[in-house]
Design an enzyme around this catalytic site. Structure first.
Site, PDB file in Angstrom:
ATOM      1  CG  HIS A  84      71.056 -18.442 -54.174  1.00  0.00           C
ATOM      2  ND1 HIS A  84      70.118 -19.030 -54.999  1.00  0.00           N
ATOM      3  CD2 HIS A  84      70.653 -18.725 -52.915  1.00  0.00           C
ATOM      4  CE1 HIS A  84      69.196 -19.629 -54.262  1.00  0.00           C
ATOM      5  NE2 HIS A  84      69.494 -19.453 -53.000  1.00  0.00           N
TER       6      HIS A  84
ATOM      7  CE1 TYR B 299      78.784 -20.215 -59.876  1.00  0.00           C
ATOM      8  CE2 TYR B 299      80.467 -21.797 -59.209  1.00  0.00           C
ATOM      9  CZ  TYR B 299      79.145 -21.359 -59.194  1.00  0.00           C
ATOM     10  OH  TYR B 299      78.190 -22.076 -58.512  1.00  0.00           O
TER      11      TYR B 299
ATOM     12  CG  ASP C  81      71.905 -11.425 -63.290  1.00  0.00           C
ATOM     13  OD1 ASP C  81      71.436 -10.399 -62.766  1.00  0.00           O
ATOM     14  OD2 ASP C  81      71.179 -12.355 -63.707  1.00  0.00           O
TER      15      ASP C  81
ATOM     16  N   GLY D 146      59.941 -15.334 -62.319  1.00  0.00           N
ATOM     17  CA  GLY D 146      60.912 -16.198 -62.997  1.00  0.00           C
ATOM     18  C   GLY D 146      61.697 -17.125 -62.093  1.00  0.00           C
ATOM     19  CB  THR D 147      62.047 -18.272 -59.005  1.00  0.00           C
ATOM     20  OG1 THR D 147      62.569 -19.342 -58.210  1.00  0.00           O
ATOM     21  CG2 THR D 147      60.886 -17.629 -58.279  1.00  0.00           C
ATOM     22  CB  SER D 148      61.605 -23.628 -60.781  1.00  0.00           C
ATOM     23  OG  SER D 148      62.787 -23.759 -60.002  1.00  0.00           O
TER      24      SER D 148
ATOM     25  CD  GLN E 212      65.511 -18.066 -56.025  1.00  0.00           C
ATOM     26  OE1 GLN E 212      65.655 -19.251 -55.806  1.00  0.00           O
ATOM     27  NE2 GLN E 212      64.459 -17.597 -56.675  1.00  0.00           N
ATOM     28  CG  ASN E 213      68.589 -14.185 -60.998  1.00  0.00           C
ATOM     29  OD1 ASN E 213      68.297 -15.347 -60.741  1.00  0.00           O
ATOM     30  ND2 ASN E 213      67.802 -13.386 -61.692  1.00  0.00           N
TER      31      ASN E 213
END
Ligand code: APR
Length: 239
Positions: A114, A63, A99, A180-182, A96-97
């Site tokens: 997250h 991290y 940053d 931009g997420t799977s 979900q990022n």
């Protein structure tokens, strides 16, 4: 009328749900693309409570690297376009990022499903959250109660405390934009199913992402192309 002056009107609610792909063009690697982080690391070694108990130094180092890159990164056109939508709409970002690029682009409501890499929390009282000054969180850095600080991250196998709040936001959305997420990781990926019947859903992602819902428009481009032009269309519709 200028978009910013629409204060008296009931604003449509847009929920933007983002994943690693939106930050890819800011230089932050995704997880599951061909050069993704999970090709270089085993997630079991760095992103689980078991890894933390077994080898906290390795987890902290992982991290620390992520944090150093986030500090260097700058928001891209997609983050900025999402922030601009606030001129015309009530916008909630669910990311979900880990940053802070949405915040730095100017988005005012950002829910980090997250966790956040720039923060640490106590290992005995999860409500004790603190900002990390500088790129590294040291072994031996303690919370006010004297326990080791851990990254403020939701690891695999842990509960997602903000999920109910996120589901509530999605259920009240007039439009849902997914970027931009799977959609490979649950329970986050299940959020799209909280959208009410008839809520238009737009997905911006260059990959083969499957959303098992009717009424999904897939714009198969990079975020920096697809999101600004969609945002412009939506804002022009309101004029
Ligand atoms: N613009 C938009 N999307 C992009 C771009 C880009 N420039 N580049 C890649 N993508 C897309 C890929 O096509 C893919 O669908 O971003 C997605 C990235 O998927 P993942 O790597 O699986 O990332 P994400 O969905 O955010 O992962 C979810 O998994 O490991 C965990 O906790 C981590 O929050 C993360 C969760």
């Amino acid at each position: 009328m200028l978009p910013e002056l629409r204060t008296g009107m009931e604003r449509q609610r847009i929920v933007v749900f983002t994943g690693a792909g939106i930050s890819a063009e800011s230089g932050l690697r995704t997880f599951r693309d061909s050069d993704g982080l999970w090709e270089e690391y085993r997630l079991e070694d760095v992103a689980t409570p078991e890894a933390w108990h077994r080898d906290p130094a390795t987890v902290l180092h992982f991290y620390d690297l992520r944090r150093a890159q986030v500090i260097q990164a700058v928001p891209n056109l997609a983050h900025r376009a999402i922030a601009t939508l606030e001129r015309c709409f009530h916008v909630d970002v669910i990311t979900q990022n880990i940053d802070d690029l949405h915040e730095r682009a100017g988005s005012s409501r950002v829910l980090h499903l997250h966790g956040e890499v720039l923060k640490a929390r106590s290992t005995v009282d999860p409500s004790l959250v603190t900002r990390i000054n500088g790129p590294s969180l040291a072994l031996g850095a303690l919370c006010p109660l004297g326990s080791q600080l851990r990254p403020h991250i939701v690891w695999f196998g842990e509960e997602v405390p903000l999920l109910p709040e996120a589901a509530e936001l999605v259920s009240r959305a007039d439009r849902l934009l997914v970027v931009g997420t799977s959609l490979a990781v649950y329970p986050a990926a299940g959020l799209v199913h909280y959208a009410r019947q008839g809520c238009p859903i737009v997905l911006v992602d260059p990959g083969e992402v499957e959303i098992r819902r009717h009424g999904v428009t897939h714009i198969k481009t990079k975020a920096s192309e697809g999101v600004p032009s969609l945002a412009l269309d939506w804002m022009n519709e309101r004029d």
